[in-house]
Design a protein around this motif. Structure first.
Motif, PDB file in Angstrom:
ATOM      1  N   GLN A 232       0.841  -1.198   0.000  1.00 59.26           N
ATOM      2  CA  GLN A 232       0.000   0.000   0.000  1.00 59.26           C
ATOM      3  C   GLN A 232       0.877   1.248   0.000  1.00 59.26           C
ATOM      4  O   GLN A 232       0.630   2.199  -0.764  1.00 59.26           O
ATOM      5  CB  GLN A 232      -0.907  -0.023   1.225  1.00 59.26           C
ATOM      6  CG  GLN A 232      -1.888   1.133   1.317  1.00 59.26           C
ATOM      7  CD  GLN A 232      -2.765   1.025   2.554  1.00 59.26           C
ATOM      8  OE1 GLN A 232      -2.903  -0.026   3.168  1.00 59.26           O
ATOM      9  NE2 GLN A 232      -3.347   2.135   2.941  1.00 59.26           N
TER      10      GLN A 232
ATOM     11  N   ASP B 142      -6.686   0.867  -9.179  1.00 55.60           N
ATOM     12  CA  ASP B 142      -7.621  -0.137  -8.668  1.00 55.60           C
ATOM     13  C   ASP B 142      -6.950  -1.019  -7.614  1.00 55.60           C
ATOM     14  O   ASP B 142      -7.587  -1.415  -6.628  1.00 55.60           O
ATOM     15  CB  ASP B 142      -8.142  -1.015  -9.806  1.00 55.60           C
ATOM     16  CG  ASP B 142      -9.097  -0.269 -10.738  1.00 55.60           C
ATOM     17  OD1 ASP B 142      -9.560   0.829 -10.353  1.00 55.60           O
ATOM     18  OD2 ASP B 142      -9.360  -0.772 -11.837  1.00 55.60           O
ATOM     19  N   ASP B 143      -5.674  -1.314  -7.821  1.00 49.01           N
ATOM     20  CA  ASP B 143      -4.975  -2.174  -6.872  1.00 49.01           C
ATOM     21  C   ASP B 143      -4.830  -1.498  -5.518  1.00 49.01           C
ATOM     22  O   ASP B 143      -4.935  -2.150  -4.469  1.00 49.01           O
ATOM     23  CB  ASP B 143      -3.598  -2.559  -7.416  1.00 49.01           C
ATOM     24  CG  ASP B 143      -2.986  -3.735  -6.670  1.00 49.01           C
ATOM     25  OD1 ASP B 143      -3.725  -4.701  -6.379  1.00 49.01           O
ATOM     26  OD2 ASP B 143      -1.782  -3.690  -6.382  1.00 49.01           O
TER      27      ASP B 143
ATOM     28  N   THR C 254      -6.937   0.647  -4.255  1.00 46.39           N
ATOM     29  CA  THR C 254      -8.269   0.528  -3.649  1.00 46.39           C
ATOM     30  C   THR C 254      -8.482  -0.860  -3.080  1.00 46.39           C
ATOM     31  O   THR C 254      -9.021  -1.026  -1.976  1.00 46.39           O
ATOM     32  CB  THR C 254      -9.358   0.828  -4.702  1.00 46.39           C
ATOM     33  OG1 THR C 254      -9.184   2.160  -5.189  1.00 46.39           O
ATOM     34  CG2 THR C 254     -10.745   0.696  -4.101  1.00 46.39           C
ATOM     35  N   THR C 255      -8.041  -1.873  -3.812  1.00 53.60           N
ATOM     36  CA  THR C 255      -8.154  -3.257  -3.337  1.00 53.60           C
ATOM     37  C   THR C 255      -7.415  -3.455  -2.021  1.00 53.60           C
ATOM     38  O   THR C 255      -7.922  -4.107  -1.095  1.00 53.60           O
ATOM     39  CB  THR C 255      -7.593  -4.227  -4.395  1.00 53.60           C
ATOM     40  OG1 THR C 255      -8.381  -4.141  -5.578  1.00 53.60           O
ATOM     41  CG2 THR C 255      -7.604  -5.666  -3.882  1.00 53.60           C
TER      42      THR C 255
ATOM     43  N   TYR D  70      -6.728  -1.196   0.246  1.00 57.54           N
ATOM     44  CA  TYR D  70      -7.497  -0.545   1.320  1.00 57.54           C
ATOM     45  C   TYR D  70      -8.574  -1.486   1.837  1.00 57.54           C
ATOM     46  O   TYR D  70      -8.789  -1.607   3.048  1.00 57.54           O
ATOM     47  CB  TYR D  70      -8.149   0.746   0.799  1.00 57.54           C
ATOM     48  CG  TYR D  70      -7.240   1.942   0.730  1.00 57.54           C
ATOM     49  CD1 TYR D  70      -6.539   2.380   1.856  1.00 57.54           C
ATOM     50  CD2 TYR D  70      -7.098   2.662  -0.457  1.00 57.54           C
ATOM     51  CE1 TYR D  70      -5.710   3.490   1.787  1.00 57.54           C
ATOM     52  CE2 TYR D  70      -6.272   3.774  -0.529  1.00 57.54           C
ATOM     53  CZ  TYR D  70      -5.573   4.184   0.588  1.00 57.54           C
ATOM     54  OH  TYR D  70      -4.757   5.282   0.524  1.00 57.54           O
ATOM     55  N   GLU D  71      -9.245  -2.143   0.906  1.00 58.97           N
ATOM     56  CA  GLU D  71     -10.329  -3.062   1.301  1.00 58.97           C
ATOM     57  C   GLU D  71      -9.776  -4.268   2.055  1.00 58.97           C
ATOM     58  O   GLU D  71     -10.380  -4.742   3.020  1.00 58.97           O
ATOM     59  CB  GLU D  71     -11.089  -3.518   0.056  1.00 58.97           C
ATOM     60  CG  GLU D  71     -11.852  -2.375  -0.618  1.00 58.97           C
ATOM     61  CD  GLU D  71     -12.410  -2.778  -1.975  1.00 58.97           C
ATOM     62  OE1 GLU D  71     -12.095  -3.871  -2.455  1.00 58.97           O
ATOM     63  OE2 GLU D  71     -13.185  -1.973  -2.548  1.00 58.97           O
ATOM     64  N   VAL D  72      -8.613  -4.754   1.634  1.00 58.46           N
ATOM     65  CA  VAL D  72      -7.981  -5.875   2.337  1.00 58.46           C
ATOM     66  C   VAL D  72      -7.607  -5.461   3.746  1.00 58.46           C
ATOM     67  O   VAL D  72      -7.823  -6.225   4.711  1.00 58.46           O
ATOM     68  CB  VAL D  72      -6.723  -6.357   1.550  1.00 58.46           C
ATOM     69  CG1 VAL D  72      -5.902  -7.318   2.402  1.00 58.46           C
ATOM     70  CG2 VAL D  72      -7.128  -7.020   0.240  1.00 58.46           C
ATOM     71  N   LYS D  73      -7.031  -4.273   3.880  1.00 53.66           N
ATOM     72  CA  LYS D  73      -6.641  -3.797   5.218  1.00 53.66           C
ATOM     73  C   LYS D  73      -7.877  -3.685   6.117  1.00 53.66           C
ATOM     74  O   LYS D  73      -7.826  -4.012   7.307  1.00 53.66           O
ATOM     75  CB  LYS D  73      -5.948  -2.432   5.099  1.00 53.66           C
ATOM     76  CG  LYS D  73      -4.538  -2.488   4.557  1.00 53.66           C
ATOM     77  CD  LYS D  73      -3.531  -3.022   5.571  1.00 53.66           C
ATOM     78  CE  LYS D  73      -3.305  -2.068   6.718  1.00 53.66           C
ATOM     79  NZ  LYS D  73      -2.607  -0.838   6.337  1.00 53.66           N
ATOM     80  N   GLU D  74      -8.980  -3.208   5.577  1.00 49.59           N
ATOM     81  CA  GLU D  74     -10.207  -3.100   6.374  1.00 49.59           C
ATOM     82  C   GLU D  74     -10.695  -4.472   6.811  1.00 49.59           C
ATOM     83  O   GLU D  74     -11.118  -4.654   7.963  1.00 49.59           O
ATOM     84  CB  GLU D  74     -11.295  -2.402   5.551  1.00 49.59           C
ATOM     85  CG  GLU D  74     -11.046  -0.907   5.353  1.00 49.59           C
ATOM     86  CD  GLU D  74     -12.134  -0.254   4.514  1.00 49.59           C
ATOM     87  OE1 GLU D  74     -13.132  -0.940   4.206  1.00 49.59           O
ATOM     88  OE2 GLU D  74     -11.986   0.932   4.163  1.00 49.59           O
ATOM     89  N   ALA D  75     -10.623  -5.437   5.918  1.00 50.29           N
ATOM     90  CA  ALA D  75     -11.050  -6.791   6.250  1.00 50.29           C
ATOM     91  C   ALA D  75     -10.168  -7.392   7.343  1.00 50.29           C
ATOM     92  O   ALA D  75     -10.645  -8.041   8.274  1.00 50.29           O
ATOM     93  CB  ALA D  75     -11.026  -7.677   5.013  1.00 50.29           C
TER      94      ALA D  75
ATOM     95  N   ASP E 256     -10.811  -6.120  10.892  1.00 53.86           N
ATOM     96  CA  ASP E 256     -11.996  -6.662  11.559  1.00 53.86           C
ATOM     97  C   ASP E 256     -11.752  -8.047  12.171  1.00 53.86           C
ATOM     98  O   ASP E 256     -12.631  -8.583  12.870  1.00 53.86           O
ATOM     99  CB  ASP E 256     -13.167  -6.764  10.564  1.00 53.86           C
ATOM    100  CG  ASP E 256     -13.634  -5.390  10.122  1.00 53.86           C
ATOM    101  OD1 ASP E 256     -13.428  -4.422  10.891  1.00 53.86           O
ATOM    102  OD2 ASP E 256     -14.211  -5.274   9.020  1.00 53.86           O
TER     103      ASP E 256
END
Length: 222
Positions: free
Chosen positions: A167, A207-208, A210-211, A213-218, A221
């Motif tokens: 990232q 796009d990568d 953004t991907t 960011y989504e992985v880090k959020e997952a 959690d």
């Protein structure tokens, strides 16, 4: 908690492999087009139909692959030299420092920032100090290397660190200069290979990020 983290890691394996495959594709597309076999393999295994359906750059690349021949590759080699290699002034220099330096110089601070990143992972450019370390192909190789480390990493904390490193590299390097590089390519070539490749590269890099960011959020959690 550990089992949950391991489960998330396993679920991310297909995504990591898909990302790696796309970086490898881009790496091939921006190499000197000397090996016809590599392009034949892309035709066989590159899911070109899917790429053609989802992206304008993919449609343009499809035209290149449909015309694939030794004579056509010779023309693309000549275009590669004009765009990226020389001799003479380059239409689209493939080094980060060129686009981030006001004087469009090489071996600027960004070259050494990238080099430091490589060194942190035990990597060293074989032509270090002779050629800039912030070449497009080297930065793509670095991302492939980081993804490989993720695929092999079993420690959840270290896995998150590796995602963060990717990232960081995207945020501070690739997404900063790649749009300017791609714009130069798009404005200065009629090559279906490099025009399509530039369009894919610019969109994929953004796009990568953004991907990730989504992985880090997952992962947060878990």
């Amino acid at each position: 908690m550990a089992n949950t983290a391991e489960s998330v890691h396993m679920e991310l394996q297909p995504l990591l492999n898909a990302r790696k495959k796309f970086y490898q594709l881009l790496h091939i597309l921006f190499q000197m087009p000397t090996n016809n076999n590599e392009y034949v393999e892309i035709c066989k295994k590159g899911n070109l139909q899917e790429l053609e359906e989802m992206h304008e750059g993919g449609k343009i690349l499809s035209g290149f692959f449909q015309r694939l021949s030794n004579d056509y590759l010779k023309k693309e080699r000549e275009e590669y030299q004009r765009l990226f290699l020389g001799p003479g002034p380059l239409a689209a220099p493939p080094w980060e420092s060129y686009y981030r330096s006001k004087e469009q110089l090489l071996f600027e601070e960004w070259t050494y920032q990238v080099r430091e990143q490589y060194h942190q992972f035990g990597l060293k450019y074989v032509r270090e100090n002779n050629e800039p370390d912030d070449h497009l192909l080297l930065e793509l190789e670095f991302m492939i290397n980081l993804i490989d480390l993720c695929l092999l990493e079993s420690n959840p904390d270290r896995f998150i660190e590796l995602i963060s490193c990717q990232q960081h590299f995207l945020e501070n390097h690739l997404t900063v200069w790649i749009p300017y590089f791609c714009k130069r390519v798009i404005q200065t070539t009629n090559s279906q290979l490099f025009l399509g490749a530039a369009m894919l590269l610019e969109d994929f890099i953004n796009d990568d990020l953004t991907t990730l960011y989504e992985v880090k959020e997952a992962l947060a959690d878990v």
